[in-house]
Design an enzyme around this catalytic site. Structure first.
Site, mmCIF file in Angstrom:
data_model
loop_
_atom_site.group_PDB
_atom_site.id
_atom_site.type_symbol
_atom_site.label_atom_id
_atom_site.label_comp_id
_atom_site.label_asym_id
_atom_site.label_seq_id
_atom_site.Cartn_x
_atom_site.Cartn_y
_atom_site.Cartn_z
ATOM 1 N N HIS A 197 52.312 39.773 42.817
ATOM 2 C CA HIS A 197 51.107 40.595 42.701
ATOM 3 C C HIS A 197 51.089 41.293 41.341
ATOM 4 O O HIS A 197 52.141 41.578 40.775
ATOM 5 C CB HIS A 197 51.074 41.628 43.833
ATOM 6 C CG HIS A 197 49.780 42.365 43.897
ATOM 7 N ND1 HIS A 197 49.519 43.483 43.144
ATOM 8 C CD2 HIS A 197 48.654 42.122 44.596
ATOM 9 C CE1 HIS A 197 48.291 43.910 43.399
ATOM 10 N NE2 HIS A 197 47.741 43.098 44.279
ATOM 11 N N GLU A 228 43.136 37.012 40.169
ATOM 12 C CA GLU A 228 42.492 38.266 39.789
ATOM 13 C C GLU A 228 42.016 38.135 38.341
ATOM 14 O O GLU A 228 42.759 38.492 37.421
ATOM 15 C CB GLU A 228 43.474 39.430 39.898
ATOM 16 C CG GLU A 228 44.026 39.666 41.293
ATOM 17 C CD GLU A 228 44.942 40.884 41.332
ATOM 18 O OE1 GLU A 228 44.750 41.724 42.222
ATOM 19 O OE2 GLU A 228 45.846 40.987 40.477
#
Lengths: 224, 224, 224, 224
Positions: free
Chosen positions: A95, A143
């Site tokens: 992440h 992202e």
């Protein structure tokens, strides 16, 4: 659109609203909406909440991170087998708030497979999305930096931002699914992300910090 | 010898023997021996086991690590408040297998105090033991490199190795307690560590990987 | 005030203005002002500029970082002996932009001493300043968070911010000198930092990005 | 075999034998053998030696590492533009002794291209070799774990070890060249590595710690 229904993954992060007993409010809302809608909703609570949440809910529970280690002397690290034993069935890896070396991402994907955990490798641009796909995770969650914290929705952004990443993933390994990991706040965003080739979405504060998570979740699943 | 009884801390690490249901065998042995002997035994299981262990045992449960963060967007990190909410009452910090920057050790000690967790900062030599004491944790746990994996027991090693570290800690902050973190395998080691100025011991595989942890634990507490 | 004249250290960082031939403009200004004033000015250029700068100037040259390693297989790391061989006589360690673990700071201080390099350990608050002093570097450079990027000058800030850090260092090891590492932009700041117990200052963009570094440097040394 | 002659890259690491004036003995041997043989030999000295080596030799000089940064406030980091200004024309990235996050490898490749540096991304297995190829560096240098420190030569190892990695790279991006980064000690190894699809080799101690580097280098280029 893919044949399978898109998946909604909720990253609880480490907000004040999302650990301990407060995490249960979000999980209960997610379970209610998942059952109402028939859409799969995955919750990613903090490590200490994996065990109680896995016991209390039927929702799939994913960890927010694992380390690319085997059982042994690794104080303070996250062992895939221990995550599985606590009831999780998958994990986020790499992440943006918990970046790993390329070697460790590869080792973490392998550790997860060994422990029978599904894998979601997070990436930040087209090039790294292709790279992540080469490691054969179940999902790559993208992202795009143009969308993070921009307030721009996937529904209104330049479609190429998502399409390029989907293409980068699929051209390296067509079996890897793609999640839209930024720019998602409503059912329209989810619908548009799926139209652009995503197999689901990964989002966090929009649900976790909502006054009523069930309202937000119902909107997210409303157009799929 | 200090007035308080020395403490025995068991670091479960991430061994095959120490997560999930197998962790309960060790915890049960620890609880039995703690009650028999009146000696405090602290267990440090993996993050996913903090919640179930805190619920099932009266033993103090410590985390193996926390991050120096406040509640917020820190996916995959360990929040002091979430560790506390799961039932832990303390934490290791900067273990040799999970080193932190000096700034992060300081932030983690502050985060732990904010969340009402006791702190054990691990160090590797005399200089870093003094440095850790300047951060005012509850304990500094010293792993002298001469003793790690050497097979040398504190009971037979050069006494200066322990004494120098105890002195380094106490000369910076006399309120900080010291744990002997290497070279401990028997009751004689515990006795000698205490004679040399330690307030307890931190050990791992000697208990965790033992065929019968209760036998090892009974020996460890036998001479104090 | 200390008997020795305070020292001015200039951290070149990795600005466009501070590598290659542009670095020479700053170094020449520093050499001129050092000779005019009799004040010691230390320059900390990038690694690739250490060799040419050490050959072209009489100024002391410090590295911006070293790793706590011994000669061996450490690709891409900074070896203290190689820094010394290139002509540097000291090094920053643990700058806020290049944080190290406590164990590595200790190893880097030891490596620097082995290679005959002076050491400046950077810290971020009162507690870590005391901790750094326990490692016995030549200097601790303090960047109080209240002053970084605040626009607040040491000359006007609450004097306790500097005094507390100086006291934390001196109470652990009175032989360690202290540099003020934030809030310095003029001769008045330098004067005030010295009055509050600093043995010098460490600054960067105020000099490095100045249109005429000599003008800024002349002001910095003007009141000491 | 490729049409271009294979390249020999020598990683100086941070050995006692390979910094400062001792580095010149190796560089001189490399220059002599490169001129005798017509084979390109690239040297990768430590950062402080890039400037003097680039000035003294006609050999291409590569850095051992760069950071994925733009010019700015990055104390102690390696700026691609500063490496180029010092005379280097390429860089290793993500060496096994200096691992980077996937996001940072991507940023470092981009920074190198911006500064006109060739890029060699190091990898540890088939999956990460494919991943690295997705970032479009000039070279991927593969160190198969089966060969590192095993004493097994590429010339005698299971050919699939090299072939699989070459295929993983080429299937993702056929324009990326491959270097064999382990198991190379002689001319026979170089020949075999090229037959198996490599465009060159990356080696270190075999040359750097040799009593007479020219003898080793002459052997390495003898069969190509």
């Amino acid at each position: 659109m893919p044949e399978e229904k898109p998946v909604i993954m909720i990253n609880f992060k480490t907000y004040n609203e999302s650990y301990g007993f407060r995490a249960h409010d979000i999980a209960e809302a997610a379970e209610t909406v998942a059952e109402e809608s028939g859409i799969e909703i995955v919750i990613c609570p903090g490590f200490m909440d994996i065990h109680p949440m896995s016991n209390h809910y039927r929702l799939p529970v994913f960890a927010q991170h694992i380390d690319g280690i085997s059982p042994g002397a690794h104080t303070g690290h996250i062992l895939a087998e221990a995550v599985r034993a606590a009831g999780a069935t998958g994990t986020l890896i790499n992440h943006s708030e918990r970046r790993l070396t390329l070697a460790d991402i590869s080792a973490a994907v392998d550790a997860a497979k060994r422990a029978n955990l599904k894998t979601v490798v997070c990436t930040n641009n087209t090039a790294t999305s292709g790279a992540a796909a080469a490691l054969s995770p179940d999902y790559v969650a993208i992202e795009p930096p143009e969308l993070i914290g921009s307030g721009i929705s996937v529904a209104t952004a330049d479609p190429e931002i998502i399409e390029n990443s989907v293409n980068a993933v699929k051209s390296v390994n067509k079996d890897v699914k793609v999640l839209a990991g930024a720019g998602i706040s409503s059912g329209s965003c989810v619908k548009r992300a799926v139209e652009l080739g995503s197999d689901g979405v990964l989002l966090a504060s929009g649900v976790v910090k909502a006054e009523d998570p069930a309202v937000v979740l119902r909107d997210l699943v409303s157009k799929i």
